[in-house]
Write a protein that holds these residues in place. Structure first.
Motif, mmCIF file in Angstrom:
data_model
loop_
_atom_site.group_PDB
_atom_site.id
_atom_site.type_symbol
_atom_site.label_atom_id
_atom_site.label_comp_id
_atom_site.label_asym_id
_atom_site.label_seq_id
_atom_site.Cartn_x
_atom_site.Cartn_y
_atom_site.Cartn_z
ATOM 1 N N GLY A 1 0.833 -1.187 0.000
ATOM 2 C CA GLY A 1 0.000 0.000 0.000
ATOM 3 C C GLY A 1 0.871 1.241 0.000
ATOM 4 N N PRO A 2 0.264 2.420 -0.115
ATOM 5 C CA PRO A 2 1.042 3.655 -0.224
ATOM 6 C C PRO A 2 1.866 3.983 1.019
ATOM 7 C CG PRO A 2 -1.306 4.120 -0.075
ATOM 8 C CD PRO A 2 -1.156 2.634 -0.194
ATOM 9 N N GLN A 3 1.498 3.479 2.184
ATOM 10 C CA GLN A 3 2.217 3.799 3.418
ATOM 11 C C GLN A 3 3.275 2.764 3.779
ATOM 12 O OE1 GLN A 3 1.719 6.767 4.808
ATOM 13 N NE2 GLN A 3 0.272 7.102 3.170
ATOM 14 N N GLU A 4 3.307 1.629 3.074
ATOM 15 C CA GLU A 4 4.252 0.574 3.403
ATOM 16 C C GLU A 4 5.595 0.799 2.723
ATOM 17 O OE1 GLU A 4 2.595 -3.585 3.787
ATOM 18 O OE2 GLU A 4 1.160 -2.648 2.447
ATOM 19 N N LYS A 5 6.652 0.478 3.431
ATOM 20 C CA LYS A 5 7.990 0.584 2.857
ATOM 21 C C LYS A 5 8.317 -0.725 2.158
ATOM 22 C CE LYS A 5 12.756 1.445 3.779
ATOM 23 N NZ LYS A 5 13.825 1.468 4.736
ATOM 24 N N GLU A 6 8.667 -0.629 0.919
ATOM 25 C CA GLU A 6 9.014 -1.814 0.161
ATOM 26 C C GLU A 6 10.471 -2.176 0.404
ATOM 27 O OE1 GLU A 6 8.539 -3.586 -4.300
ATOM 28 O OE2 GLU A 6 7.862 -1.584 -3.847
ATOM 29 N N ASP A 7 10.748 -3.462 0.544
ATOM 30 C CA ASP A 7 12.108 -3.910 0.834
ATOM 31 C C ASP A 7 12.764 -4.580 -0.369
ATOM 32 O OD1 ASP A 7 10.530 -6.139 0.819
ATOM 33 O OD2 ASP A 7 11.212 -6.917 2.733
ATOM 34 N N LEU A 8 12.306 -4.247 -1.566
ATOM 35 C CA LEU A 8 12.920 -4.745 -2.793
ATOM 36 C C LEU A 8 13.018 -3.574 -3.776
ATOM 37 C CD1 LEU A 8 12.500 -8.048 -4.542
ATOM 38 C CD2 LEU A 8 12.183 -6.010 -5.897
ATOM 39 N N LEU A 9 14.238 -3.237 -4.171
ATOM 40 C CA LEU A 9 14.464 -2.109 -5.066
ATOM 41 C C LEU A 9 15.077 -2.586 -6.372
ATOM 42 C CD1 LEU A 9 16.092 0.326 -2.496
ATOM 43 C CD2 LEU A 9 13.735 0.360 -3.305
ATOM 44 N N VAL A 10 14.669 -1.974 -7.482
ATOM 45 C CA VAL A 10 15.256 -2.231 -8.792
ATOM 46 C C VAL A 10 15.837 -0.902 -9.268
ATOM 47 C CG1 VAL A 10 14.790 -2.917 -11.172
ATOM 48 C CG2 VAL A 10 13.587 -4.056 -9.303
ATOM 49 N N PHE A 11 17.143 -0.894 -9.583
ATOM 50 C CA PHE A 11 17.787 0.359 -9.983
ATOM 51 C C PHE A 11 18.996 0.086 -10.870
ATOM 52 C CE2 PHE A 11 19.773 -1.098 -6.128
ATOM 53 C CZ PHE A 11 21.118 -0.816 -6.298
ATOM 54 N N PRO A 12 19.474 1.028 -11.656
ATOM 55 C CA PRO A 12 18.782 2.265 -12.007
ATOM 56 C C PRO A 12 17.560 1.950 -12.872
ATOM 57 C CG PRO A 12 20.708 2.016 -13.406
ATOM 58 C CD PRO A 12 20.725 0.880 -12.417
ATOM 59 N N ASN A 13 16.590 2.782 -12.777
ATOM 60 C CA ASN A 13 15.371 2.600 -13.566
ATOM 61 C C ASN A 13 14.880 3.974 -14.004
ATOM 62 O OD1 ASN A 13 13.181 1.473 -14.802
ATOM 63 N ND2 ASN A 13 12.096 0.997 -12.920
ATOM 64 N N PRO A 14 15.071 4.273 -15.270
ATOM 65 C CA PRO A 14 15.471 3.411 -16.389
ATOM 66 C C PRO A 14 16.978 3.118 -16.365
ATOM 67 C CG PRO A 14 15.017 5.618 -17.195
ATOM 68 C CD PRO A 14 14.696 5.608 -15.727
ATOM 69 N N PHE A 15 17.360 2.016 -17.041
ATOM 70 C CA PHE A 15 18.772 1.676 -17.165
ATOM 71 C C PHE A 15 19.184 1.791 -18.630
ATOM 72 C CE2 PHE A 15 16.819 -2.369 -18.112
ATOM 73 C CZ PHE A 15 17.662 -2.973 -19.029
ATOM 74 N N LYS A 16 20.461 1.984 -18.855
ATOM 75 C CA LYS A 16 20.991 2.163 -20.208
ATOM 76 C C LYS A 16 21.269 0.816 -20.865
ATOM 77 C CE LYS A 16 21.416 6.683 -19.963
ATOM 78 N NZ LYS A 16 20.479 7.522 -20.649
ATOM 79 N N LYS A 17 20.780 0.642 -22.077
ATOM 80 C CA LYS A 17 21.001 -0.594 -22.828
ATOM 81 C C LYS A 17 22.492 -0.890 -22.968
ATOM 82 C CE LYS A 17 20.334 -2.775 -27.235
ATOM 83 N NZ LYS A 17 19.846 -2.766 -28.561
ATOM 84 N N GLU A 18 23.283 0.160 -23.163
ATOM 85 C CA GLU A 18 24.720 0.000 -23.360
ATOM 86 C C GLU A 18 25.409 -0.618 -22.142
ATOM 87 O OE1 GLU A 18 23.089 3.023 -23.882
ATOM 88 O OE2 GLU A 18 22.919 2.662 -26.033
ATOM 89 N N ARG A 19 24.886 -0.354 -20.952
ATOM 90 C CA ARG A 19 25.476 -0.925 -19.733
ATOM 91 C C ARG A 19 25.213 -2.423 -19.655
ATOM 92 N NH1 ARG A 19 24.734 2.110 -14.261
ATOM 93 N NH2 ARG A 19 26.800 1.306 -13.849
ATOM 94 N N GLY A 20 24.023 -2.836 -20.058
ATOM 95 C CA GLY A 20 23.695 -4.258 -20.095
ATOM 96 C C GLY A 20 23.344 -4.895 -18.765
#
Length: 90
Positions: free
Chosen positions: A7-26
């Motif tokens: 929900g909007p008040q819950e802290k999520e414990d899974l992060l995806v980064f960088p987002n967006p990511f560069k195709k060149e980095r792979g």
């Protein structure tokens, strides 16, 4: 199967980064205290691809070579269930 919705008040414990990511980095990262089992990526056309990852403590480096620029849906399977995330490849 255990799918967790935050929900909007819950802290999520899974992060995806960088987002967006560069195709060149792979690659991009997933940070979590969970034990990752599998990461699947769904393209806008519905194609599924399994992504390889390397663990470094709580941070997982995900190999995204071969992904074209665009919007993707990640299905992240861990010891705590399944998470769904959006990611953009530039």
């Amino acid at each position: 199967m255990n799918i967790k919705v935050f929900g909007p008040q819950e802290k999520e414990d899974l992060l995806v980064f960088p987002n967006p990511f560069k195709k060149e980095r792979g690659f991009f990262y997933v940070k979590t205290k969970e034990t990752l089992k599998e990461i699947l990526v769904y393209s806008p056309s519905g194609r599924i691809k399994k992504l390889n990852f390397v663990s470094s403590g709580e941070k997982f480096k995900v190999n995204a070579l071969g992904l074209e620029r665009g919007f993707y849906v990640l299905v992240i399977k861990s010891d705590r269930g399944i998470r769904v995330k959006k990611i953009i490849c530039e």
